[in-house]
Design a protein around this motif. Structure first.
Motif, mmCIF file in Angstrom:
data_model
loop_
_atom_site.group_PDB
_atom_site.id
_atom_site.type_symbol
_atom_site.label_atom_id
_atom_site.label_comp_id
_atom_site.label_asym_id
_atom_site.label_seq_id
_atom_site.Cartn_x
_atom_site.Cartn_y
_atom_site.Cartn_z
ATOM 1 N N LEU A 1 0.806 -1.217 0.000
ATOM 2 C CA LEU A 1 0.000 0.000 0.000
ATOM 3 C C LEU A 1 0.842 1.272 0.000
ATOM 4 C CD1 LEU A 1 -2.623 -1.310 2.538
ATOM 5 C CD2 LEU A 1 -3.091 -0.747 0.152
ATOM 6 N N TYR B 1 0.167 2.879 -3.317
ATOM 7 C CA TYR B 1 -1.184 2.659 -3.824
ATOM 8 C C TYR B 1 -1.964 3.977 -3.798
ATOM 9 C CZ TYR B 1 -5.693 0.424 -4.562
ATOM 10 O OH TYR B 1 -6.900 0.044 -5.083
ATOM 11 N N LEU C 1 -6.292 6.192 3.652
ATOM 12 C CA LEU C 1 -6.364 5.144 2.645
ATOM 13 C C LEU C 1 -7.816 4.992 2.226
ATOM 14 C CD1 LEU C 1 -4.837 2.831 1.127
ATOM 15 C CD2 LEU C 1 -5.549 1.335 2.986
ATOM 16 N N VAL D 1 -9.691 0.074 -2.233
ATOM 17 C CA VAL D 1 -8.884 -1.105 -1.929
ATOM 18 C C VAL D 1 -9.732 -2.367 -2.011
ATOM 19 C CG1 VAL D 1 -7.718 -2.315 -0.042
ATOM 20 C CG2 VAL D 1 -7.134 0.060 -0.531
#
Length: 328
Positions: free
Chosen positions: A94, A97, A130, A135
């Motif tokens: 991540l 990402y 995030l 995701v």
């Protein structure tokens, strides 16, 4: 099951049946000759250790151009182990990402190993914001396309796992099946804490124990010369100082410190599999002895090792942290 075979456990409600031992890749396959790696893999599979943790370590703090995944791929072929005879657990990072998409990462990783699919993937730890919806969405797309069958997370805070699970269920995606957490004689606060306890009991998740030797310290290598994992709570010196107590406890129980470290983790009901790395057959055989220790002493191990819980009241049970990958 053959008495010489490693037993299996279910990896969470949605995960596969897996061996209780799992061999890791970071600083593992590049610590031995190709011939020794092939021999080790063949021996492990022969004993039922058919789950391998293999990743492309070239993201964030792992940007070292490590070749351990490439070496593993060559070694497993040299060992004559067919793809259908083992489970491959990859890792999706991540750090970069979404610029580095999961699809791109996975294709690169699988190409390096020389296979066309994984069985499981672990989503690496993260810091800062995030987009969990994105995701989970990409994970779902990859699962639908057959790239892997189950997924989990590495050292996430329990609250973030709950959120990812809720999103997955709402969007028709298989929720995370497991968490890979630092877990050892000394580090118990997170895997044994109430936040993750609810995920295991109510969320149907399994637990993969990692860093069980604290980079080798709990197995007697008090001054590791290789790169090892992070030190949540800053307790590594305390762990090192406590090693004589670990050694004494192992002696009382008729075991080695490494066997004690592995067996302790297996006494925790949510644990499906323990991740470790070995660099020779002697270490593998020693770790296999943890099963005999577990049979002989079982839950009394927990009672005998209460004083070795060293991150108690230091690391919060819902903490998340960065690690340097699957250690040991």
């Amino acid at each position: 099951m053959d008495a010489g075979q490693v037993p299996t456990r279910r990896l969470g409600a949605n995960g596969p049946e897996v061996p209780v031992f799992r061999l890791g890749s970071w600083n593992t396959w590049d610590r031995m000759t190709p011939e020794r790696a092939a021999e080790l893999i063949a021996t492990a599979v022969g004993r039922g250790i058919t789950l391998f943790d293999v990743a492309h370590y070239n993201f964030g703090p792992h940007a070292e151009n490590a070749m351990t995944d490439v070496i593993f791929g060559k070694a497993v072929r040299e060992a004559g182990v067919a793809r259908e005879d083992y489970l491959l657990c990859g890792k999706l990072w991540l750090w970069d990402y979404p610029a580095a998409s999961f699809a791109g990462q996975l294709r690169t990783s699988l190409d390096r190993v020389g296979v066309d699919r994984a069985d499981l993937v672990v989503l690496g730890d993260f810091f800062g914001p995030l987009d969990l919806r994105a995701v989970v969405g990409e994970v779902g797309e990859l699962m639908r396309d057959g790239w892997f069958g189950a997924w989990g997370v590495n050292n996430w805070a329990a609250r973030d796992v709950w959120r990812a699970r809720e999103i997955a269920i709402a969007e028709g995606v298989t929720p995370p099946s497991f968490a890979q957490l630092k877990y050892s004689l000394a580090r118990r606060s997170v895997p044994e804490g109430e936040p993750y306890g609810r995920l295991f009991a109510e969320g149907g998740m399994g637990l993969q124990a990692s860093d069980v030797f604290e980079g080798g310290i709990l197995a007697g290598k008090l001054q590791p010369t290789r790169k090892i994992g992070a030190d949540p709570g800053g307790i590594r010196d305390r762990i090192r100082a406590a090693y004589p107590r670990v050694e004494a406890a192992a002696h009382r129980l008729g075991a080695t410190p490494a066997q004690l470290a592995v067996a302790y983790c297996l006494t925790h009901p949510p644990v499906a599999t323990v991740l470790f790395g070995v660099s020779d057959l002697a270490q593998l055989q020693d770790n296999l002895g943890a099963l005999d220790l577990l049979t002989r002493h079982g839950d009394t191990l927990r009672e005998a090792l209460t004083d070795l819980w060293l991150d108690r009241d230091i690391v919060h049970p819902d903490a998340s942290w960065g690690t340097d990958g699957p250690t040991d």
